[in-house]
Design a protein around this motif. Structure first.
Motif, mmCIF file in Angstrom:
data_model
loop_
_atom_site.group_PDB
_atom_site.id
_atom_site.type_symbol
_atom_site.label_atom_id
_atom_site.label_comp_id
_atom_site.label_asym_id
_atom_site.label_seq_id
_atom_site.Cartn_x
_atom_site.Cartn_y
_atom_site.Cartn_z
ATOM 1 N N LYS A 11 0.204 -1.742 -0.043
ATOM 2 C CA LYS A 11 -0.337 0.010 -0.072
ATOM 3 C C LYS A 11 0.688 1.766 0.309
ATOM 4 O O LYS A 11 0.931 1.973 -1.084
ATOM 5 N N THR A 12 1.889 1.547 1.128
ATOM 6 C CA THR A 12 2.861 2.388 1.198
ATOM 7 C C THR A 12 3.859 2.409 -0.003
ATOM 8 O O THR A 12 3.742 3.790 -0.941
ATOM 9 N N LEU A 13 3.845 1.530 -1.263
ATOM 10 C CA LEU A 13 4.106 1.627 -2.910
ATOM 11 C C LEU A 13 3.917 2.399 -3.556
ATOM 12 O O LEU A 13 4.391 2.675 -4.092
ATOM 13 N N VAL A 14 2.526 1.922 -3.085
ATOM 14 C CA VAL A 14 1.464 2.584 -4.092
ATOM 15 C C VAL A 14 1.436 4.136 -3.836
ATOM 16 O O VAL A 14 1.395 4.433 -5.388
ATOM 17 N N LEU A 15 1.288 3.843 -2.671
ATOM 18 C CA LEU A 15 1.157 5.563 -2.901
ATOM 19 C C LEU A 15 2.439 6.369 -3.241
ATOM 20 O O LEU A 15 2.248 8.056 -4.064
ATOM 21 N N ILE A 16 3.241 5.665 -2.567
ATOM 22 C CA ILE A 16 4.808 6.619 -3.049
ATOM 23 C C ILE A 16 4.593 6.868 -5.100
ATOM 24 O O ILE A 16 5.195 7.804 -5.530
ATOM 25 N N LEU A 17 4.277 5.690 -5.537
ATOM 26 C CA LEU A 17 3.785 6.224 -7.285
ATOM 27 C C LEU A 17 3.129 6.668 -8.056
ATOM 28 O O LEU A 17 3.533 7.560 -8.915
ATOM 29 N N VAL A 18 2.214 6.505 -7.225
ATOM 30 C CA VAL A 18 1.031 7.376 -7.698
ATOM 31 C C VAL A 18 1.382 9.235 -7.300
ATOM 32 O O VAL A 18 1.011 10.097 -8.008
ATOM 33 N N VAL A 19 2.242 9.108 -5.899
ATOM 34 C CA VAL A 19 2.276 10.682 -5.655
ATOM 35 C C VAL A 19 3.422 11.234 -6.884
ATOM 36 O O VAL A 19 3.247 12.864 -6.711
ATOM 37 N N LEU A 20 4.566 10.041 -6.783
ATOM 38 C CA LEU A 20 5.994 10.606 -7.782
ATOM 39 C C LEU A 20 4.621 11.203 -9.566
ATOM 40 O O LEU A 20 5.448 11.913 -10.022
ATOM 41 N N ILE A 21 4.138 10.423 -9.914
ATOM 42 C CA ILE A 21 2.932 10.655 -11.333
ATOM 43 C C ILE A 21 2.301 11.938 -11.277
ATOM 44 O O ILE A 21 3.121 12.827 -12.116
ATOM 45 N N ILE A 22 1.563 12.044 -10.307
ATOM 46 C CA ILE A 22 0.257 13.265 -9.996
ATOM 47 C C ILE A 22 1.930 13.671 -10.004
ATOM 48 O O ILE A 22 1.803 15.526 -10.539
ATOM 49 N N CYS A 23 2.739 14.413 -9.500
ATOM 50 C CA CYS A 23 3.170 15.493 -8.952
ATOM 51 C C CYS A 23 4.439 15.560 -10.143
ATOM 52 O O CYS A 23 5.225 17.297 -10.610
ATOM 53 N N TRP A 24 5.079 15.047 -10.651
ATOM 54 C CA TRP A 24 6.441 15.381 -11.725
ATOM 55 C C TRP A 24 6.175 14.984 -13.134
ATOM 56 O O TRP A 24 6.375 15.770 -14.224
ATOM 57 N N GLY A 25 4.664 14.272 -13.531
ATOM 58 C CA GLY A 25 4.191 13.843 -14.617
ATOM 59 C C GLY A 25 3.769 15.356 -14.915
ATOM 60 O O GLY A 25 4.452 15.162 -16.143
#
Length: 368
Positions: free
Chosen positions: A241-255
């Motif tokens: 769950k934490t890993l999925v949260l990290i990946l989603v935040v990275l994609i949303i903030c930097w994509g």
């Protein structure tokens, strides 16, 4: 270069930008200051290499939020026009801070990748000295990249093509920064995807064993069947769950931000796209606001260290359901315990064999 052509926000948009900047900036400063205070106060956290990277991330996000809010609001809201050198100095501060933030995320991803990929050699590979050297080198590279426009790599001195979203910035420099940042972010995504894959495979193996150790089925008094999982399986689910949260935040903030920068290099920007980019720039600040929550404040160890600062709170810290830092370390500890148990078993077997051989030799000698 006419700076006024970059001031494209309407009064209502300026008000929204100012409110978002002040709100997110305040939360970011408070969160990262709290993280740094707890790490500096706790001796046990200071001695752990992983918290060196988290501390570096907190410093980068703290500096980035202060410099970004001041520069962004001063330019887009108050329409302050500085000299080229002063403007490039401010922009360099923002660039260095956010580049160091991504670099700290990169080092944190490497640390957690090694803890899963090489658990038995983790303490030998990742030491406190190596951690200090790593984040010092990373900060040096981030500052060097940030000051290049100030020392001559800008479109005013080179008479080259200028960026449509960053005043005085050469498009070649912007493309290089995009490339470096993209490589770091791609490795971060790869590292956490690998950890997620390992956690998923481990959870599947636990469930496929079909024993009471992997799944415990019991019936309550009302006749309902309940299925419970052991700590190891729950830990893998929390980690996922934490890993999925990290990946989603990275994609949303930097994509979106990187996508518009790439469009600026290869396409023609209009006022609408520039306005969208101004609001997307707030995603960098949002990322700095979310980072301490994901990487630090949700850590069980850091929460316990925070409670130890206040004697009245000792013993009240409860483990969180999504503490990735603790989960990675627990898995590393479990693997190390298994390795030590195996070594102990082998040593015992060797001792028994030696004793058996000795007795056998003595018996043979008596018989002779």
């Amino acid at each position: 270069m006419d700076m006024e052509c970059f001031m494209i926000l309407t009064p209502s948009q300026q008000l929204v930008i100012a409110a978002l900047s002040i709100t997110l900036g305040t939360f970011t400063v408070l969160e990262n200051m709290l993280v740094l205070i707890v790490i500096l106060y706790s001796r046990s956290l200071r001695c752990r290499p992983s918290y060196h990277f988290i501390g570096s991330l907190a410093v980068a996000d703290l500096l980035g939020s202060v410099i970004f809010v001041y520069s962004f609001v001063d330019f887009h809201v108050f329409h302050r026009i500085d000299s080229p050198n002063v403007f490039l100095f401010k922009l360099g501060g923002v660039t260095a801070s956010f580049t160091a933030s991504v670099g700290s995320l990169f080092l944190t991803a490497i640390d957690r990748y090694i803890s899963i990929h090489r658990p038995l050699s983790y303490k030998r590979i990742v030491t406190r000295t190596k951690a200090v050297i790593a984040f010092c080198v990373m900060w040096t590279i981030a500052i060097f990249i940030a000051v290049l426009p100030l020392f001559g790599w800008n479109c005013k001195l080179l008479k080259s093509v200028c960026s449509d979203i960053f005043p005085l910035i050469d498009e070649a420099y912007l493309m290089c920064w995009i490339g470096i940042t993209s490589v770091l972010l791609l490795f971060i995504v790869y590292a956490y995807m690998y950890i997620l894959w390992k956690a998923h495979n481990h959870a599947v193996r636990m469930l496929q064993r079909g024993t009471q150790k992997s799944i415990i089925v019991h019936t309550s008094e009302d006749g309902k069947v309940h299925i419970t999982r052991p700590d190891q399986t729950r830990m893998d689910i929390r980690l996922a769950k934490t890993l999925v949260l990290i990946l989603v935040v990275l994609i949303i903030c930097w994509g979106p931000l990187l996508a518009i920068m790439v469009y600026d290099v290869f396409g023609k920007m209009n006022k609408t796209v520039k306005t969208v980019f101004a609001f997307c720039s707030m995603l960098c600040l949002l990322n700095s606001t979310v980072n301490p929550i994901i990487y630090a404040l949700r850590s069980k160890d850091l929460r316990n260290a925070f409670c130890s600062m206040f004697p009245s709170c000792e013993g009240t810290a409860q483990p969180l359901d999504n503490s990735m830092e603790s989960d990675c370390q627990n898995r590393h500890a479990n693997n190390s315990n298994v390795h030590r148990a195996a070594e102990s078993c082998i040593k015992s077997t060797v001792k028994i064999a030696k004793v058996t051989m000795s007795v056998s030799t003595d018996t043979s000698a008596e018989a002779v």
